[in-house]
Design an enzyme around this catalytic site. Sequence first.
Site, PDB file in Angstrom:
ATOM      1  N   GLY A 238       0.830  -1.201   0.000  1.00 17.41           N
ATOM      2  CA  GLY A 238       0.000   0.000   0.000  1.00 17.41           C
ATOM      3  C   GLY A 238       0.863   1.248   0.000  1.00 17.41           C
ATOM      4  O   GLY A 238       1.993   1.252  -0.472  1.00 17.41           O
ATOM      5  N   SER A 239       0.329   2.302   0.575  1.00 18.58           N
ATOM      6  CA  SER A 239       1.010   3.595   0.577  1.00 18.58           C
ATOM      7  C   SER A 239       2.115   3.648   1.629  1.00 18.58           C
ATOM      8  O   SER A 239       2.123   2.864   2.589  1.00 18.58           O
ATOM      9  CB  SER A 239       0.008   4.712   0.858  1.00 18.58           C
ATOM     10  N   GLY A 243       2.514   2.204   5.524  1.00 22.92           N
ATOM     11  CA  GLY A 243       3.705   1.522   5.998  1.00 22.92           C
ATOM     12  C   GLY A 243       4.252   2.111   7.284  1.00 22.92           C
ATOM     13  O   GLY A 243       4.794   1.392   8.133  1.00 22.92           O
ATOM     14  N   GLU A 260       5.702  -3.408   1.016  1.00 20.23           N
ATOM     15  CA  GLU A 260       5.788  -3.006  -0.390  1.00 20.23           C
ATOM     16  C   GLU A 260       4.970  -1.728  -0.522  1.00 20.23           C
ATOM     17  O   GLU A 260       3.746  -1.763  -0.614  1.00 20.23           O
ATOM     18  CB  GLU A 260       5.215  -4.109  -1.297  1.00 20.23           C
ATOM     19  N   CYS A 294       2.348   0.678  -8.641  1.00 20.04           N
ATOM     20  CA  CYS A 294       3.482   1.185  -7.868  1.00 20.04           C
ATOM     21  C   CYS A 294       4.725   1.273  -8.757  1.00 20.04           C
ATOM     22  O   CYS A 294       5.654   2.023  -8.452  1.00 20.04           O
ATOM     23  CB  CYS A 294       3.741   0.314  -6.644  1.00 20.04           C
TER      24      CYS A 294
END
Length: 508
Positions: A238-239, A243, A260, A294
Amino acid sequence: MKAPFLADLGIGKTNHGAFDGRWRKTSGDTLEVKTPIDGSVVASVRMATKKDYAAVSKAAHEAFLAWRDLPAPQRGEYVRQIGEAFREYKEPLGKLVTLEAGKILQEGLGEAQECIDIADFAVGLSRQLYGLTIASERHHHAMRENWHPLGTVGIITAFNFPIAVWAWNSMLALVCGDACLWKPSLKTPLTSIAMTKIAADVLGKQWAPLVGLVIGPDLEVGSALLDDPQIPLVSATGSTRMGRIVGPRVAQRFGRSLLELGGNNAITVMDDADLDLATRAIVFGAVGTAGQRCTSTRRVLVHKKVQKKLVERLVQAYGQCKIGNPLDKKTLVGPLVDHQAAEGFERAIKAAEAQGGKIVCGGKRARVTGKLKGGAYVQPTIVNCKGMIDIAREETFAPILYVMPIDSLEQAIAINNDVPQGLSSAIFTGSVRASEQFISAIGSDCGIANVNIGTSGAEIGGAFGGEKETGGGRESGSDSWKAYMRRQTCTINWGTELPLAQGIEFGG
């Protein structure tokens, strides 16, 4: 929008959002699932509660305790059968990805194929979970390294790859002897229901709890997952903002994180590059998935000598990209996931112009007709910049491409690395020296560095992930399986004496 293929995947108008080996009658709020194609409601999900989460976690852990004792090749046989089931359902799965995430059908089918591929990879891996033999300094001693199953792996996925990222994690985790507990994006819950049904049918009653699922709010079931001591590893995609929450919170209980996160990927185009090749790679990287990968190409660092030619080619190619219904085979650009994403696109365009960027093409909402007006369609956009601008350091999940001039490879590498993220990068050049420098220790600082191919579209055989604010995690191929296991160093004394390490004599 009518989607008859939903029935093929066992999805009804109303669905429950928790699976612990059976579908629990959840009692949380109702989530209306809207397709980005036209904004219409295609189904609903009754979300899971914290109580549902506890039941799913308990069932997954209990299944793990028995699964870990099954020989890895036998676990691999189950995964092989799951891969075959993915093959059987490839077309409806691809259509479901398109319906729910908005990516064009070819990309939806490609994502389903990625699930098949990683299952194949995992089957081979089930016979290759190798450790080491180590020379001991002590007489009549042997040392070796064992790898053992870790436990239940928590998997948090994002909307843009709603099935592939789960497959990357779960197929490897299963052959490693782990159970899985999946919390998908609330923007794409139907894909998680479909994948769970397919895998659970293969695993059967005994092993179905290994693919646990909870669809629910971040503050309730998401928090429960992060704080769960029965989850030794949380793999979160995700963003970067997400994270920053996941990493410290899991670490606080001494759990592991595989993160990730964001990307801000650049393609360097040198003056000796094949411009036709570079153009095709840039267009796919920047426009594919409407810029919502991404690994999407967000910056082009092009040598001044060929900048004009390249931009002309890009503008011409952009003009040929049909925007519209992603289920139409002729469409190359589908919608953004929702209108909030489109508003982010508009803010980024406004910021780019305020910071000196010049819009070469695009820059506005796309004109669509009929029912498609309910979707968030935007024009793929090219922005010419004299150099790095602040907005180009941010990851905007939309098809915006910033083009910047360079004089040298060293300058390109410096600009490539001058962002907080470090996921993917690429160079187009005919020079062996330039390509080798780009992928060397003094070159790109990204987890992925390519030569004469774009930033997007990674194969499952290589470890996927990046550095800096991308999180440092690695998923999918190579030796990524080690993240899902625990390492054990074993020393065996097969002699009749008890020598100590480092030559220590105790009590002698």
